[in-house]
Design a protein around this motif. Structure first.
Motif, PDB file in Angstrom:
ATOM      1  N   LEU A  65       0.686  -1.135  -0.066  1.00 40.66           N
ATOM      2  CA  LEU A  65      -0.272  -0.131   0.087  1.00 40.66           C
ATOM      3  C   LEU A  65       0.717   1.302  -0.188  1.00 40.66           C
ATOM      4  O   LEU A  65       0.340   2.463  -0.478  1.00 40.66           O
ATOM      5  CB  LEU A  65      -0.896  -0.111   1.245  1.00 40.66           C
ATOM      6  N   GLN A 167     -10.925  -9.686  -6.928  1.00 33.88           N
ATOM      7  CA  GLN A 167     -11.006  -9.742  -5.448  1.00 33.88           C
ATOM      8  C   GLN A 167     -11.895 -10.963  -5.082  1.00 33.88           C
ATOM      9  O   GLN A 167     -11.310 -11.740  -4.258  1.00 33.88           O
ATOM     10  CB  GLN A 167     -11.511  -8.576  -4.710  1.00 33.88           C
ATOM     11  N   ASN A 250     -14.757   5.838   2.340  1.00 36.66           N
ATOM     12  CA  ASN A 250     -13.628   4.519   2.287  1.00 36.66           C
ATOM     13  C   ASN A 250     -13.098   4.183   3.611  1.00 36.66           C
ATOM     14  O   ASN A 250     -12.595   3.268   3.723  1.00 36.66           O
ATOM     15  CB  ASN A 250     -12.615   5.263   1.477  1.00 36.66           C
ATOM     16  N   PHE A 251     -13.248   5.221   4.678  1.00 40.97           N
ATOM     17  CA  PHE A 251     -12.803   4.836   6.113  1.00 40.97           C
ATOM     18  C   PHE A 251     -13.857   3.839   6.458  1.00 40.97           C
ATOM     19  O   PHE A 251     -13.271   2.729   6.882  1.00 40.97           O
ATOM     20  CB  PHE A 251     -13.029   5.812   6.931  1.00 40.97           C
ATOM     21  N   SER A 254     -13.321   0.390   4.628  1.00 43.79           N
ATOM     22  CA  SER A 254     -12.087  -0.311   5.011  1.00 43.79           C
ATOM     23  C   SER A 254     -12.135  -0.800   6.468  1.00 43.79           C
ATOM     24  O   SER A 254     -11.523  -2.018   6.743  1.00 43.79           O
ATOM     25  CB  SER A 254     -10.868   0.782   4.987  1.00 43.79           C
ATOM     26  N   THR A 258     -12.460  -5.829   8.065  1.00 43.80           N
ATOM     27  CA  THR A 258     -11.650  -6.302   9.161  1.00 43.80           C
ATOM     28  C   THR A 258     -12.540  -6.867  10.300  1.00 43.80           C
ATOM     29  O   THR A 258     -12.069  -7.739  11.038  1.00 43.80           O
ATOM     30  CB  THR A 258     -10.991  -5.029   9.872  1.00 43.80           C
ATOM     31  N   THR A 369      -8.266   8.541  -0.849  1.00 48.35           N
ATOM     32  CA  THR A 369      -9.094   7.090  -0.679  1.00 48.35           C
ATOM     33  C   THR A 369      -8.009   6.109   0.107  1.00 48.35           C
ATOM     34  O   THR A 369      -8.525   5.308   0.982  1.00 48.35           O
ATOM     35  CB  THR A 369      -9.570   6.660  -1.872  1.00 48.35           C
ATOM     36  N   LEU A 370      -6.871   6.013  -0.303  1.00 49.02           N
ATOM     37  CA  LEU A 370      -5.982   4.868   0.074  1.00 49.02           C
ATOM     38  C   LEU A 370      -5.390   5.493   1.374  1.00 49.02           C
ATOM     39  O   LEU A 370      -5.069   4.342   2.076  1.00 49.02           O
ATOM     40  CB  LEU A 370      -4.613   4.766  -0.801  1.00 49.02           C
ATOM     41  N   SER A 373      -7.369   3.774   4.365  1.00 54.79           N
ATOM     42  CA  SER A 373      -7.393   2.038   4.411  1.00 54.79           C
ATOM     43  C   SER A 373      -6.730   1.670   5.774  1.00 54.79           C
ATOM     44  O   SER A 373      -7.090   0.872   6.577  1.00 54.79           O
ATOM     45  CB  SER A 373      -6.924   1.221   3.440  1.00 54.79           C
ATOM     46  N   ALA A 376      -7.851   2.774   9.096  1.00 52.97           N
ATOM     47  CA  ALA A 376      -9.195   2.227   9.525  1.00 52.97           C
ATOM     48  C   ALA A 376      -8.973   0.651   9.890  1.00 52.97           C
ATOM     49  O   ALA A 376      -9.533   0.485  11.080  1.00 52.97           O
ATOM     50  CB  ALA A 376     -10.210   2.261   8.033  1.00 52.97           C
ATOM     51  N   SER A 377      -8.394   0.232   9.192  1.00 47.63           N
ATOM     52  CA  SER A 377      -8.066  -1.284   9.653  1.00 47.63           C
ATOM     53  C   SER A 377      -7.353  -1.436  10.949  1.00 47.63           C
ATOM     54  O   SER A 377      -7.866  -2.155  12.021  1.00 47.63           O
ATOM     55  CB  SER A 377      -7.168  -1.980   8.623  1.00 47.63           C
TER      56      SER A 377
END
Length: 451
Positions: A65, A167, A250-251, A254, A258, A369-370, A373, A376-377
């Motif tokens: 990432l 995916q 996106n948060f 993501s 999980t 966006t990235l 991730s 959030a995880s």
């Protein structure tokens, strides 16, 4: 100066019709994505199995990432400076060469070597992710030049469909193929997929936007261009609000993956978890298909908000009981809503940003966006373990209140957290709707001249 588009000169056999060029490119990128997901899943699994270390696996996942976060502005500036087809070619060729390097490393050394030297796989992983970063700003910016504006949402949904297929299919195929052809065979398949995608890009030609006389790319340095994408968004409150909306969205998406795994395993077995994940993946594929064939409401902002509202309701309903059918359906509906949100949101950006600026602007959007991730995880795990699970444990702080609705015991704190994410989604929808700059974005922000 009126903005027009010119077709990049090509050989007589080259595919120059814009829509045909888009579909040929899309097929090549679909196969490339599938190959990359196959090798990425198999390589991560091998790192964990050979090292026996969750830390090594986490490092591997982070290194995949990291280049996307750090290099997105550079990739966007490059997409606006160069022919976008050539940027995508550079991405595929570079990633393909990197796959060859990894294949040779795996072939030359045995499992015992990798158990003692797992870090040797990190440099090619970083290099491959860096080349992959170049693809996305150029791909989405090229889409604007290849597809009529009224069909941009559908084209974006097709791109999401390709990502969804990769995916869903890659983990299943990787597990099956590892037993038959091993990691080396999967890496070879990845290499072949890059050859196919490179061949597709060699067959097509993209229209190239003619730059305005005042286009900064004609006079600014590459470093100055990298900051232009952020300045463009900052100076337009509607796009700034849409960026904030996308960041929250996106948060949430993501955090949910999980949480799903420990939530299901708190009352069911691994095979049941596989069934839930497969059902959810099918929901995402159906959502992408629907978004690609149905244009949706005329107002794209309303379409995005309605789909996000659906995702909020799915989270709120899915947290109510420890039921496999309930969670499977809720997960499927949640993922079903993602392609319409993403494809319609991308269509807004493609309509409102001039083609010669799209690489830089889209790169900033992708970086936002990235960035959500990894945060959030990590936050999802900490909140679940340290806060929400203790709250809804038997005798916990909220056992006598929230516990009467959701139940108590293992997994119910995770369910409560997912319900709270549903509330966050509802708040995100309301905040966007009551922000007139976002709600009226399509009417207030003029569109650039057609290419």
């Amino acid at each position: 100066m009126e903005l027009k588009a010119v077709m990049t000169p090509g050989r007589p056999w080259a595919i120059t019709h814009p829509l045909r060029a888009f579909f040929v490119t899309w097929i090549g990128q679909l196969l490339s994505l599938l190959g990359s997901r196959l090798s990425g899943f198999a390589l991560g699994l091998a790192v964990y199995q050979e090292s026996g270390s969750i830390t090594q696996f986490a490092i591997y996942s982070s290194l995949v990432l990291l280049p996307n976060l750090l290099l997105s502005p550079f990739a966007g500036a490059l997409a606006d400076r160069w022919d976008r087809r050539r940027v995508m070619l550079l991405s595929d060729v570079g990633a393909g060469v990197n796959s060859l390097i990894v294949l040779l490393l795996v072939t030359w050394h045995d499992a015992a070597f990798w158990r003692s030297h797992p870090w040797l796989i990190y440099p090619p992983v970083i290099l491959g992710a860096a080349f992959t970063t170049l693809r996305w700003p150029a791909y989405y910016a090229a889409c604007t030049l290849l597809v009529p504006r009224q069909h941009l949402g559908r084209a974006n949904a097709l791109i999401d469909l390709a990502v969804g297929v990769a995916q869903v299919a890659a983990p299943v195929l990787a597990v099956a193929l590892l037993a038959r052809i091993g990691l080396g065979g999967i890496l070879f398949i990845d290499l072949l997929s890059f050859l196919v995608s490179t061949g597709a890009l060699l067959l097509v030609r993209f229209p190239a936007p003619v730059r305005r006389e005042t286009d900064p790319a004609r006079r600014d340095s590459l470093w100055e261009e990298m900051g232009l994408g952020w300045k463009f968004i900052r100076d337009r409150p509607g796009l700034m609000g849409l960026t904030a909306f996308t960041g929250v969205f996106n948060f949430v998406i993501s955090m949910v993956p999980t949480l799903i795994t420990p939530l299901v395993l708190s009352f069911a077995d691994v095979s049941t978890l596989g069934l839930v994940q497969t059902t959810a993946g099918v929901g995402m594929l159906v959502g992408a298909v629907v978004a690609s064939v149905w244009s949706g409401p005329r107002h794209l902002v309303a379409s995005v908000l309605c789909a996000h509202l659906l995702s909020a309701l799915a989270l709120l309903v899915g947290c109510l009981r420890p039921s496999v059918p309930l969670i499977a359906v809720a997960s499927s509906v949640f993922l079903f809503s993602i392609p319409p949100i993403q494809s319609r949101a991308w269509a807004i950006w493609q309509r409102k940003v001039a083609p010669e600026l799209q690489g830089r602007v889209f790169a900033v959007r992708r970086m936002v966006t990235l960035a959500a991730s990894p945060v959030a995880s990590l936050l999802a795990g900490w909140l679940a373990d340290r806060v929400f699970e203790p709250w809804l444990a038997v005798g916990g702080a909220l056992a006598g209140t929230v516990g009467k609705l959701l139940g108590t015991g293992p997994g119910r704190g995770i369910a409560f957290l997912m319900g709270m994410l549903g509330v966050v989604c509802l708040g995100n929808v309301l905040a966007a709707w009551f922000n007139p700059r976002v709600r009226n974005l399509e009417d207030e922000l003029s569109e650039p001249a057609p290419s």
